[in-house]
Design a protein around this motif. Structure first.
Motif, PDB file in Angstrom:
ATOM      1  N   THR A  45     -39.563  18.306  23.275  1.00 56.98           N
ATOM      2  CA  THR A  45     -39.054  19.155  24.353  1.00 56.98           C
ATOM      3  C   THR A  45     -38.366  18.325  25.428  1.00 56.98           C
ATOM      4  O   THR A  45     -38.468  17.101  25.458  1.00 56.98           O
ATOM      5  N   SER A  71     -54.168  23.548  30.871  1.00 56.86           N
ATOM      6  CA  SER A  71     -52.765  23.289  31.190  1.00 56.86           C
ATOM      7  C   SER A  71     -51.906  24.434  30.677  1.00 56.86           C
ATOM      8  O   SER A  71     -51.927  24.766  29.493  1.00 56.86           O
ATOM      9  N   GLY A  72     -51.180  25.069  31.591  1.00 52.34           N
ATOM     10  CA  GLY A  72     -50.251  26.124  31.181  1.00 52.34           C
ATOM     11  C   GLY A  72     -50.921  27.477  31.089  1.00 52.34           C
ATOM     12  O   GLY A  72     -51.915  27.764  31.751  1.00 52.34           O
ATOM     13  N   GLY A 123     -39.165  18.373  28.490  1.00 55.58           N
ATOM     14  CA  GLY A 123     -40.123  18.081  29.556  1.00 55.58           C
ATOM     15  C   GLY A 123     -41.425  18.813  29.320  1.00 55.58           C
ATOM     16  O   GLY A 123     -41.681  19.339  28.234  1.00 55.58           O
ATOM     17  N   LEU A 124     -42.261  18.868  30.345  1.00 54.48           N
ATOM     18  CA  LEU A 124     -43.596  19.440  30.220  1.00 54.48           C
ATOM     19  C   LEU A 124     -43.692  20.880  30.686  1.00 54.48           C
ATOM     20  O   LEU A 124     -44.679  21.559  30.383  1.00 54.48           O
ATOM     21  N   ASP A 125     -42.698  21.354  31.419  1.00 55.94           N
ATOM     22  CA  ASP A 125     -42.732  22.708  31.979  1.00 55.94           C
ATOM     23  C   ASP A 125     -42.262  23.710  30.928  1.00 55.94           C
ATOM     24  O   ASP A 125     -41.068  23.877  30.703  1.00 55.94           O
ATOM     25  N   PHE A 126     -43.214  24.390  30.301  1.00 55.48           N
ATOM     26  CA  PHE A 126     -42.877  25.287  29.185  1.00 55.48           C
ATOM     27  C   PHE A 126     -42.060  26.490  29.631  1.00 55.48           C
ATOM     28  O   PHE A 126     -41.396  27.120  28.818  1.00 55.48           O
ATOM     29  N   ARG A 127     -42.100  26.827  30.916  1.00 53.76           N
ATOM     30  CA  ARG A 127     -41.319  27.972  31.393  1.00 53.76           C
ATOM     31  C   ARG A 127     -39.839  27.626  31.530  1.00 53.76           C
ATOM     32  O   ARG A 127     -38.980  28.472  31.301  1.00 53.76           O
ATOM     33  N   ASN A 128     -39.560  26.397  31.926  1.00 57.95           N
ATOM     34  CA  ASN A 128     -38.183  26.032  32.236  1.00 57.95           C
ATOM     35  C   ASN A 128     -37.594  24.978  31.307  1.00 57.95           C
ATOM     36  O   ASN A 128     -36.373  24.868  31.190  1.00 57.95           O
ATOM     37  N   CYS A 129     -38.420  24.188  30.652  1.00 59.65           N
ATOM     38  CA  CYS A 129     -37.917  23.197  29.704  1.00 59.65           C
ATOM     39  C   CYS A 129     -37.723  23.849  28.340  1.00 59.65           C
ATOM     40  O   CYS A 129     -38.205  24.945  28.087  1.00 59.65           O
ATOM     41  N   TYR A 132     -42.796  30.837  24.626  1.00 64.29           N
ATOM     42  CA  TYR A 132     -41.676  31.111  25.530  1.00 64.29           C
ATOM     43  C   TYR A 132     -40.355  31.170  24.775  1.00 64.29           C
ATOM     44  O   TYR A 132     -39.459  31.943  25.150  1.00 64.29           O
ATOM     45  N   SER A 146     -47.541  27.021  23.861  1.00 63.53           N
ATOM     46  CA  SER A 146     -46.878  27.517  25.071  1.00 63.53           C
ATOM     47  C   SER A 146     -45.363  27.496  24.918  1.00 63.53           C
ATOM     48  O   SER A 146     -44.678  28.457  25.285  1.00 63.53           O
TER      49      SER A 146
END
Length: 223
Positions: free
Chosen positions: A15, A195-196, A17-23, A105, A101
């Motif tokens: 991915t 996390s998440g 990055g780590l932000d599953f909502r925005n990455c 998404y 996660s």
């Protein structure tokens, strides 16, 4: 490997990055096993139409040119997932909370009305959770490979990680045949919490580090 006829998908994501909502997922790999035999290897780059952070390229060796020239559209990957993630399929990942996660998404962006039903109709095993009941820290996939003397691969490439995960899971099962106890149970570090997202079909349990293999009546799901 389970003694029963079951469809299993070993999977991994790379991915931005780590932000599953925005990455975004830039590589998705799946190895599908039925009746103990590998029937499909799936590995696709995803063209996210935006630059990959340089730090991610350093870790994964995935470049902007690779996803531009070799990547397929996210909609196509979502469709591939929808076709393969059939009800009661057993999904196995290392640190499955992270990959679940991101997959959720991705599906939610493309199939907003169906994403929840798709992921909740599956069963999930997190080999990271299992490993924390078996071996001392650290517990990354590469550490599991070293623990079980498995041939090293190009880590941080999804297809290579997935193949290593398949071998690690077989080693875990040979070591002690209790993986069924971990279905839909994810451990988490109580210092940091989950996390998440928390998924309603997953049971989250606080899990502390151990310096030894826990007895079969003291593994995380039975506490």
């Amino acid at each position: 490997m389970w003694g029963i006829q079951i469809k299993i998908i070993f999977f991994d994501t790379e991915t931005t990055g780590l932000d599953f909502r925005n990455c975004k997922i830039i590589e998705l790999a799946m190895v599908t096993v039925e009746n103990g035999e590998i029937i499909e290897e799936y590995d696709e780059f995803i063209n996210i139409h935006q630059p990959i952070p340089p730090g991610i390229t350093r870790i994964t060796s995935i470049t902007n040119d690779m996803i531009k020239n070799e990547g397929i559209e996210e909609e196509s990957v979502a469709q591939d997932l929808k076709e393969r993630l059939t009800p009661d399929t057993l999904m196995i990942a290392h640190n499955a909370q992270f990959d679940l996660s991101f997959i959720y998404y991705l599906l939610k962006r493309n199939f907003p009305a169906e994403a929840d039903d798709i992921v909740s109709s599956l069963n999930w095993i997190d080999t990271y959770t299992v490993l924390k009941d078996r071996k001392k820290y650290p517990h990354k996939l590469i550490d599991a490979v070293h623990h079980y003397d498995i041939e090293e691969v190009h880590f941080h490439r999804a297809i290579d990680d997935t193949k290593a995960l398949y071998e690690v899971t077989k080693a875990l099962k040979r070591e002690r045949n209790d993986l069924v106890e971990y279905v839909n149970v994810f451990g988490y570090n109580p210092k940091y919490g989950v996390s998440g997202l928390t998924f309603p079909f997953i049971e989250y349990k606080a899990q502390y580090y151990s310096n030894f293999m826990k007895s079969d009546d003291d593994i995380l799901p039975r506490k």
